[in-house]
Design a protein around this motif. Sequence first.
Motif, mmCIF file in Angstrom:
data_model
loop_
_atom_site.group_PDB
_atom_site.id
_atom_site.type_symbol
_atom_site.label_atom_id
_atom_site.label_comp_id
_atom_site.label_asym_id
_atom_site.label_seq_id
_atom_site.Cartn_x
_atom_site.Cartn_y
_atom_site.Cartn_z
ATOM 1 N N LEU A 237 4.775 -23.753 3.163
ATOM 2 C CA LEU A 237 3.698 -23.532 2.202
ATOM 3 C C LEU A 237 2.495 -22.977 2.944
ATOM 4 O O LEU A 237 2.200 -23.408 4.061
ATOM 5 N N ASP A 238 1.814 -22.004 2.320
ATOM 6 C CA ASP A 238 0.587 -21.538 2.958
ATOM 7 C C ASP A 238 -0.635 -22.078 2.226
ATOM 8 O O ASP A 238 -0.580 -22.451 1.058
ATOM 9 N N THR A 239 -1.731 -22.145 2.966
ATOM 10 C CA THR A 239 -2.933 -22.831 2.480
ATOM 11 C C THR A 239 -3.849 -21.941 1.650
ATOM 12 O O THR A 239 -4.933 -22.381 1.259
ATOM 13 N N THR A 240 -3.430 -20.725 1.368
ATOM 14 C CA THR A 240 -4.313 -19.719 0.795
ATOM 15 C C THR A 240 -5.130 -20.228 -0.392
ATOM 16 O O THR A 240 -4.580 -20.570 -1.445
ATOM 17 N N MET A 241 -6.422 -20.319 -0.193
ATOM 18 C CA MET A 241 -7.420 -20.699 -1.189
ATOM 19 C C MET A 241 -7.377 -22.176 -1.573
ATOM 20 O O MET A 241 -8.282 -22.660 -2.254
ATOM 21 N N VAL A 242 -6.351 -22.887 -1.145
ATOM 22 C CA VAL A 242 -6.215 -24.292 -1.531
ATOM 23 C C VAL A 242 -7.258 -25.125 -0.786
ATOM 24 O O VAL A 242 -7.602 -24.832 0.365
ATOM 25 N N LEU A 270 -1.510 -21.432 7.850
ATOM 26 C CA LEU A 270 -2.798 -20.899 7.426
ATOM 27 C C LEU A 270 -2.608 -19.603 6.650
ATOM 28 O O LEU A 270 -1.932 -18.675 7.092
ATOM 29 N N GLY A 271 -3.200 -19.549 5.470
ATOM 30 C CA GLY A 271 -3.311 -18.323 4.690
ATOM 31 C C GLY A 271 -4.713 -18.251 4.125
ATOM 32 O O GLY A 271 -5.348 -19.284 3.880
ATOM 33 N N SER A 272 -5.226 -17.047 3.913
ATOM 34 C CA SER A 272 -6.611 -16.913 3.456
ATOM 35 C C SER A 272 -6.781 -16.067 2.198
ATOM 36 O O SER A 272 -7.700 -16.277 1.418
ATOM 37 N N ASP A 273 -5.916 -15.054 1.991
ATOM 38 C CA ASP A 273 -6.078 -14.032 0.948
ATOM 39 C C ASP A 273 -7.152 -13.010 1.312
ATOM 40 O O ASP A 273 -7.598 -12.243 0.450
ATOM 41 N N TYR A 281 -14.699 -16.371 4.928
ATOM 42 C CA TYR A 281 -13.464 -16.786 5.609
ATOM 43 C C TYR A 281 -13.602 -18.184 6.215
ATOM 44 O O TYR A 281 -12.671 -18.987 6.193
ATOM 45 N N LEU A 282 -14.764 -18.476 6.740
ATOM 46 C CA LEU A 282 -15.001 -19.758 7.388
ATOM 47 C C LEU A 282 -14.774 -20.922 6.437
ATOM 48 O O LEU A 282 -14.343 -22.007 6.861
ATOM 49 N N HIS A 283 -15.047 -20.732 5.155
ATOM 50 C CA HIS A 283 -14.935 -21.834 4.200
ATOM 51 C C HIS A 283 -13.510 -22.363 4.100
ATOM 52 O O HIS A 283 -13.297 -23.570 3.935
ATOM 53 N N GLN A 284 -12.505 -21.466 4.187
ATOM 54 C CA GLN A 284 -11.119 -21.934 4.146
ATOM 55 C C GLN A 284 -10.835 -22.872 5.316
ATOM 56 O O GLN A 284 -10.167 -23.899 5.159
ATOM 57 N N LEU A 285 -11.359 -22.541 6.489
ATOM 58 C CA LEU A 285 -11.141 -23.389 7.666
ATOM 59 C C LEU A 285 -11.835 -24.736 7.507
ATOM 60 O O LEU A 285 -11.263 -25.783 7.817
ATOM 61 N N LEU A 293 -7.152 -34.710 8.378
ATOM 62 C CA LEU A 293 -5.797 -34.957 8.858
ATOM 63 C C LEU A 293 -5.674 -34.824 10.379
ATOM 64 O O LEU A 293 -4.579 -34.979 10.926
ATOM 65 N N GLY A 294 -6.770 -34.536 11.050
ATOM 66 C CA GLY A 294 -6.784 -34.572 12.506
ATOM 67 C C GLY A 294 -6.609 -33.222 13.170
ATOM 68 O O GLY A 294 -6.134 -32.249 12.567
ATOM 69 N N ASP A 295 -6.994 -33.173 14.441
ATOM 70 C CA ASP A 295 -6.954 -31.919 15.195
ATOM 71 C C ASP A 295 -5.533 -31.438 15.453
ATOM 72 O O ASP A 295 -5.279 -30.224 15.469
ATOM 73 N N ASP A 296 -4.601 -32.325 15.678
ATOM 74 C CA ASP A 296 -3.215 -31.894 15.902
ATOM 75 C C ASP A 296 -2.683 -31.167 14.680
ATOM 76 O O ASP A 296 -1.995 -30.139 14.791
ATOM 77 N N TRP A 297 -2.994 -31.693 13.501
ATOM 78 C CA TRP A 297 -2.570 -31.056 12.253
ATOM 79 C C TRP A 297 -3.220 -29.680 12.115
ATOM 80 O O TRP A 297 -2.549 -28.698 11.774
ATOM 81 N N LEU A 298 -4.505 -29.592 12.400
ATOM 82 C CA LEU A 298 -5.197 -28.309 12.306
ATOM 83 C C LEU A 298 -4.642 -27.293 13.291
ATOM 84 O O LEU A 298 -4.470 -26.118 12.955
ATOM 85 N N ARG A 299 -4.346 -27.728 14.506
ATOM 86 C CA ARG A 299 -3.776 -26.803 15.493
ATOM 87 C C ARG A 299 -2.444 -26.249 15.009
ATOM 88 O O ARG A 299 -2.165 -25.055 15.152
ATOM 89 N N ALA A 300 -1.624 -27.135 14.439
ATOM 90 C CA ALA A 300 -0.321 -26.697 13.947
ATOM 91 C C ALA A 300 -0.476 -25.709 12.794
ATOM 92 O O ALA A 300 0.165 -24.645 12.769
ATOM 93 N N VAL A 301 -1.336 -26.033 11.843
ATOM 94 C CA VAL A 301 -1.492 -25.213 10.646
ATOM 95 C C VAL A 301 -2.148 -23.870 10.963
ATOM 96 O O VAL A 301 -1.744 -22.821 10.437
ATOM 97 N N CYS A 302 -3.145 -23.875 11.812
ATOM 98 C CA CYS A 302 -3.950 -22.673 12.047
ATOM 99 C C CYS A 302 -3.356 -21.714 13.071
ATOM 100 O O CYS A 302 -3.799 -20.562 13.162
ATOM 101 N N HIS A 303 -2.358 -22.188 13.827
ATOM 102 C CA HIS A 303 -1.782 -21.319 14.840
ATOM 103 C C HIS A 303 -0.323 -21.618 15.133
ATOM 104 O O HIS A 303 0.550 -20.774 14.965
ATOM 105 N N ASP A 304 -0.025 -22.838 15.545
ATOM 106 C CA ASP A 304 1.263 -23.124 16.181
ATOM 107 C C ASP A 304 2.454 -22.932 15.255
ATOM 108 O O ASP A 304 3.499 -22.414 15.679
ATOM 109 N N ASN A 305 2.342 -23.352 14.000
ATOM 110 C CA ASN A 305 3.483 -23.247 13.088
ATOM 111 C C ASN A 305 3.883 -21.791 12.858
ATOM 112 O O ASN A 305 5.071 -21.445 12.891
ATOM 113 N N ALA A 306 2.900 -20.943 12.611
ATOM 114 C CA ALA A 306 3.198 -19.531 12.373
ATOM 115 C C ALA A 306 3.650 -18.844 13.654
ATOM 116 O O ALA A 306 4.544 -17.989 13.629
#
Length: 316
Positions: A237-242, A270-273, A281-285, A293-306
């Motif tokens: 799932l991508d986070t676009t606008m959510v 991570l998705g932005s549209d 753009y910063l607001h999505q982040l 949900l913590g820094d590990d979760w953010l690292r995974a979502v914003c870079h590592d998973n993709a």
Amino acid sequence: MCDHPVSGPQPPYAARAVEDAGEDEARQVRAFWGRLGLPGLVDVHTHFMPERVLRKVWAYFDAVGPLTGTPWPITYREEEDRRVALLRDFGVLGFTSLVYPHKPGMARWLNGWAGDFAARVEGCLRTATLFPEDGVERYVAEAVDAGARVFKAHVQVGAYDPGDPLLDGAWGLLAEAGVPVVIHCGSGPAPGAHTGPGPVARVLARHPRLRLVVAHMGLPEYTDFLDLAERYARVRLDTTMVFTDFSERMAPFPAGERGRLADLGDRILLGSDFPNIPYGYLHQLHALERLGLGDDWLRAVCHDNAARLFRLSLSQ
């Protein structure tokens, strides 16, 4: 960046103010991923299109207020070179040029344009698309053979059933090739005849190895699409606008489902549209960060998973 396009000749100080705002946002975006110890961001949901197609998309969003009851100003209504430069300034190391047809006969042409775009723009994952029509399996195979890294399917705009028999061979080919498909199949911002979890669930039942990336986390049918992600290991799932203020007013994410976001943290991207968003753009982040949900979760979502999904080797 401004919330509305700047039209007509502008005095030098006005242009400088817009540029300064962009530089300030870029510094803040870089500070976000820098604090996490990341080399940058990977954004799986960005749009670059032929100019005349993009202008029509922008015209749609300019008129989307009557559909949603909410104005939708395009924050980054810029020329193509400027939009690419903005992503670079933000530190987006990998991104897509999601294109999509609304009628037969468009997809192969869009695939050619997107292939040329990826060849000339470093960091863009070569993107392709499809439509239920005669010859779709053939041109999907051609795109995969040419190096397409990601496909885009837009059930709402295309007004087609993803389970259309004409698409069956193409889905099978993409499942076998392991090429991810970013698919807009949720019923937001306005429902279509074939949106919602049901049609996609039927496709997955037939092609369980298909790497679908559900755009917007399936907004507004979040729970149903989380169920599909739990049922099928290759669904993401991508986070676009959510989670943004804009979407929370329109279709709030259920607070009771937040724990499932943590459980599926290795399959959220991570998705932005960008550029078609009604905020910076910063607001999505920040919207992702405030989930807590913590820094590990953010690292995974914003870079590592993709980076793992697309087998990217990225550095600053």
